[in-house]
Scaffold this motif. Structure first.
Motif, mmCIF file in Angstrom:
data_model
loop_
_atom_site.group_PDB
_atom_site.id
_atom_site.type_symbol
_atom_site.label_atom_id
_atom_site.label_comp_id
_atom_site.label_asym_id
_atom_site.label_seq_id
_atom_site.Cartn_x
_atom_site.Cartn_y
_atom_site.Cartn_z
ATOM 1 N N ALA A 1 47.607 40.566 36.647
ATOM 2 C CA ALA A 1 48.132 40.210 35.336
ATOM 3 C C ALA A 1 49.566 40.671 35.214
ATOM 4 O O ALA A 1 49.911 41.785 35.627
ATOM 5 N N ALA A 2 50.420 39.832 34.652
ATOM 6 C CA ALA A 2 51.778 40.215 34.278
ATOM 7 C C ALA A 2 51.770 40.489 32.781
ATOM 8 O O ALA A 2 51.416 39.621 31.986
ATOM 9 N N MET A 3 52.155 41.720 32.417
ATOM 10 C CA MET A 3 52.103 42.150 31.026
ATOM 11 C C MET A 3 53.513 42.409 30.511
ATOM 12 O O MET A 3 54.295 43.120 31.154
ATOM 13 N N ALA A 4 53.834 41.842 29.355
ATOM 14 C CA ALA A 4 55.074 42.199 28.663
ATOM 15 C C ALA A 4 54.835 43.501 27.913
ATOM 16 O O ALA A 4 53.817 43.662 27.239
ATOM 17 N N VAL A 5 55.748 44.446 28.045
ATOM 18 C CA VAL A 5 55.600 45.775 27.452
ATOM 19 C C VAL A 5 56.728 45.981 26.446
ATOM 20 O O VAL A 5 57.907 45.874 26.797
ATOM 21 N N ASP A 6 56.348 46.292 25.185
ATOM 22 C CA ASP A 6 57.382 46.488 24.176
ATOM 23 C C ASP A 6 57.827 47.952 24.124
ATOM 24 O O ASP A 6 57.343 48.798 24.890
ATOM 25 N N ALA A 7 58.740 48.266 23.206
ATOM 26 C CA ALA A 7 59.322 49.607 23.130
ATOM 27 C C ALA A 7 58.308 50.671 22.749
ATOM 28 O O ALA A 7 58.513 51.860 23.024
ATOM 29 N N ASN A 8 57.200 50.263 22.142
ATOM 30 C CA ASN A 8 56.152 51.208 21.750
ATOM 31 C C ASN A 8 55.042 51.336 22.797
ATOM 32 O O ASN A 8 54.036 51.994 22.554
ATOM 33 N N GLY A 9 55.242 50.707 23.944
ATOM 34 C CA GLY A 9 54.257 50.801 25.011
ATOM 35 C C GLY A 9 53.105 49.824 24.883
ATOM 36 O O GLY A 9 52.146 49.879 25.667
ATOM 37 N N ARG A 10 53.169 48.913 23.912
ATOM 38 C CA ARG A 10 52.096 47.927 23.770
ATOM 39 C C ARG A 10 52.246 46.845 24.824
ATOM 40 O O ARG A 10 53.339 46.308 25.020
ATOM 41 N N ARG A 11 51.146 46.521 25.480
ATOM 42 C CA ARG A 11 51.153 45.514 26.526
ATOM 43 C C ARG A 11 50.565 44.199 26.003
ATOM 44 O O ARG A 11 49.540 44.212 25.332
ATOM 45 N N THR A 12 51.180 43.103 26.384
ATOM 46 C CA THR A 12 50.654 41.775 26.066
ATOM 47 C C THR A 12 50.632 40.957 27.343
ATOM 48 O O THR A 12 51.672 40.776 27.989
ATOM 49 N N ALA A 13 49.464 40.470 27.719
ATOM 50 C CA ALA A 13 49.363 39.664 28.936
ATOM 51 C C ALA A 13 50.059 38.330 28.729
ATOM 52 O O ALA A 13 49.813 37.630 27.741
ATOM 53 N N VAL A 14 50.919 37.979 29.656
ATOM 54 C CA VAL A 14 51.624 36.697 29.573
ATOM 55 C C VAL A 14 51.295 35.777 30.742
ATOM 56 O O VAL A 14 51.562 34.575 30.686
ATOM 57 N N ALA A 15 50.704 36.309 31.801
ATOM 58 C CA ALA A 15 50.249 35.491 32.929
ATOM 59 C C ALA A 15 49.125 36.242 33.628
ATOM 60 O O ALA A 15 49.166 37.469 33.727
ATOM 61 N N GLY A 16 48.139 35.503 34.082
ATOM 62 C CA GLY A 16 47.012 36.151 34.755
ATOM 63 C C GLY A 16 46.323 35.236 35.748
ATOM 64 O O GLY A 16 46.206 34.021 35.507
ATOM 65 N N VAL A 17 45.890 35.830 36.852
ATOM 66 C CA VAL A 17 45.154 35.114 37.902
ATOM 67 C C VAL A 17 43.961 35.951 38.320
ATOM 68 O O VAL A 17 44.088 37.169 38.532
ATOM 69 N N VAL A 18 42.809 35.310 38.411
ATOM 70 C CA VAL A 18 41.626 35.910 39.025
ATOM 71 C C VAL A 18 41.227 34.961 40.150
ATOM 72 O O VAL A 18 40.790 33.833 39.901
ATOM 73 N N HIS A 19 41.402 35.425 41.380
ATOM 74 C CA HIS A 19 41.197 34.574 42.556
ATOM 75 C C HIS A 19 40.019 35.096 43.370
ATOM 76 O O HIS A 19 40.038 36.240 43.836
ATOM 77 N N ALA A 20 38.998 34.258 43.512
ATOM 78 C CA ALA A 20 37.792 34.615 44.263
ATOM 79 C C ALA A 20 37.767 33.806 45.558
ATOM 80 O O ALA A 20 37.312 32.655 45.568
ATOM 81 N N PRO A 21 38.256 34.377 46.662
ATOM 82 C CA PRO A 21 38.419 33.590 47.886
ATOM 83 C C PRO A 21 37.109 33.059 48.456
ATOM 84 O O PRO A 21 37.056 31.933 48.965
ATOM 85 N N ALA A 22 36.038 33.851 48.367
ATOM 86 C CA ALA A 22 34.763 33.418 48.939
ATOM 87 C C ALA A 22 34.102 32.321 48.114
ATOM 88 O O ALA A 22 33.186 31.641 48.588
ATOM 89 N N LEU A 23 34.548 32.145 46.880
ATOM 90 C CA LEU A 23 34.022 31.089 46.009
ATOM 91 C C LEU A 23 34.982 29.905 45.916
ATOM 92 O O LEU A 23 34.672 28.924 45.234
ATOM 93 N N SER A 24 36.137 30.016 46.565
ATOM 94 C CA SER A 24 37.185 28.989 46.464
ATOM 95 C C SER A 24 37.517 28.711 44.999
ATOM 96 O O SER A 24 37.670 27.553 44.577
ATOM 97 N N ALA A 25 37.617 29.784 44.203
ATOM 98 C CA ALA A 25 37.842 29.667 42.762
ATOM 99 C C ALA A 25 39.091 30.448 42.371
ATOM 100 O O ALA A 25 39.195 31.641 42.679
ATOM 101 N N THR A 26 40.014 29.780 41.688
ATOM 102 C CA THR A 26 41.211 30.435 41.188
ATOM 103 C C THR A 26 41.342 30.143 39.701
ATOM 104 O O THR A 26 41.599 29.002 39.302
ATOM 105 N N TYR A 27 41.137 31.180 38.891
ATOM 106 C CA TYR A 27 41.277 31.084 37.440
ATOM 107 C C TYR A 27 42.698 31.515 37.081
ATOM 108 O O TYR A 27 43.172 32.552 37.557
ATOM 109 N N THR A 28 43.356 30.736 36.228
ATOM 110 C CA THR A 28 44.732 31.037 35.866
ATOM 111 C C THR A 28 44.956 30.809 34.375
ATOM 112 O O THR A 28 44.271 30.007 33.744
ATOM 113 N N ALA A 29 45.952 31.512 33.829
ATOM 114 C CA ALA A 29 46.396 31.268 32.459
ATOM 115 C C ALA A 29 47.775 31.869 32.281
ATOM 116 O O ALA A 29 48.133 32.850 32.936
ATOM 117 N N ALA A 30 48.538 31.276 31.375
ATOM 118 C CA ALA A 30 49.829 31.813 30.958
ATOM 119 C C ALA A 30 49.939 31.665 29.454
ATOM 120 O O ALA A 30 49.336 30.761 28.860
#
Length: 264
Positions: A108-137
Motif C-alpha cells: 500500500a502507498a499511504m499519503a501521510v499528513d503533518a499529524n501522522g494520519r495515513r490515507t491509502a491512495v494505492a494498493g495491491v494484493v497479489h496472490a501468485p499461486a492463485l493468479s489473482a491481482t487485486y488493485t485500487a487507487a
C-alpha cells in the motif's frame, strides 16, 4: 507532496508486487522452512518473508527514493515525500509454509499528513499461486485482474457468509471464539482462509459478505482496506495513526451494522 498521483503509485506497486510474488513462488517451489518466530511460537518468519521484503524495499527505494517504508519484517524508515509504503511481503505465511495457495504480497502507498494520519491512495494484493491481482487507487474502482469489483449489498444477517482470522496472540483467541459462537447461529456460515488481506479482498470481490478480525497489524489490511472501500464496502475500526487495530470490520453498511451490534 511530490509525484504522488494515485495511478502512478499503483503502477509502481503493481510492478513491484508482481516481481515479489514471482520470487515468493520460486522460493516456495525450492522449499522453505521457518527461520524465526515473532510475537509467539505460532507467529513465524520464513526465509522468503525477509527476502521478498528486501526485494520490495529495494525496488521502491529505486523508484521513489524520498518515500518512507514500513515493512512487517524490517520495520520503518522515514521519508520526506509525504508517502509511506506499507508492506506485508507474504500475508498468510503459515499457508505459504504448508504449500497452500492462499498467500499474497500486500503493498500500500499511504499519503501521510503533518499529524501522522495515513490515507491509502494505492494498493495491491497479489496472490501468485492463485493468479489473482487485486488493485485500487484513490478515486478509481477496485479491480481483480483488471475486472471491476463490487461488494455484495443488502445481505441480511441470516444469509451472510462471514470470514475471520484466529490471532497468533493466545490471549486474544478466547474473544474471537466468543465472537464466532455469537455469530454462528445467526449467519449462513463462516470461512477461515488464513490470509487477512485475501479475506478482505474476498469481501470486495463478493466471495464473502463480511470480514472481521481482532488485533490485526496495519500491513495486513492497508492495501486490502482500500480495495474493499473502492469496491463499495464500509471499513470500521481503524485508526490511521496506529500500527494495528483492536477490531476491524469490513462489509456493506447494513450488514456491518448488524454484525457490529453483536460483537463490535
Amino acid at each position: 507532496m511530490t509525484n504522488a498521483d494515485p495511478l502512478n503509485l499503483l503502477e509502481t506497486a503493481t510492478a513491484v508486487a508482481t516481481e515479489a510474488g514471482a520470487l515468493a513462488a520460486s522460493m516456495r517451489s525450492a522449499g522453505i522452512s521457518v527461520a524465526a518466530t515473532k510475537s509467539s511460537q505460532l507467529d513465524i518468519v520464513t526465509q522468503a518473508d525477509t527476502a521478498v521484503e528486501a526485494l520490495i524495499r529495494e525496488r521502491v527505494r529505486r523508484a521513489r527514493p524520498d518515500d518512507g517504508f514500513f515493512g512487517e519484517e524490517g520495520g520503518e524508515i522515514a521519508g520526506t515525500s509525504g508517502v509511506t509504503w506499507i508492506v506485508d511481503p507474504i500475508d498468510g505465511t503459515v499457508n505459504y509454509l504448508y504449500g497452500s495457495p492462499y498467500y499474497a504480497v500486500s503493498i500500500a502507498a499511504m499519503a501521510v499528513d503533518a499529524n501522522g494520519r495515513r490515507t491509502a491512495v494505492a494498493g495491491v494484493v497479489h496472490a501468485p499461486a492463485l493468479s489473482a491481482t487485486y488493485t485500487a487507487a484513490a478515486g478509481h474502482p477496485a479491480r481483480l485482474n483488471g475486472t471491476p469489483l463490487r461488494v455484495n449489498t443488502n445481505v441480511p444477517l441470516d444469509k451472510a457468509l462471514v470470514s475471520t482470522g484466529i490471532p497468533y496472540d493466545l490471549t486474544k483467541r478466547a474473544r474471537v471464539l466468543q465472537d464466532i459462537n455469537t455469530l454462528t447461529p445467526r449467519i449462513r456460515d463462516f470461512r477461515l482462509v488464513g490470509a487477512a488481506a485475501l479475506e478482505i479482498c474476498g469481501v470486495a470481490e463478493g466471495r464473502t459478505d463480511a470480514h472481521f478480525q481482532r488485533g490485526l497489524p496495519i500491513w495486513d489490511y492497508a492495501a486490502a482496506n482500500l480495495i474493499a472501500t473502492r469496491a463499495g464496502a464500509v471499513v470500521c475500526g481503524t485508526d490511521s495513526r496506529s500500527t494495528s487495530t483492536d477490531f476491524l470490520l469490513i462489509a456493506d453498511r447494513r450488514l456491518g451494522d448488524d454484525i457490529d451490534t453483536l460483537i463490535g
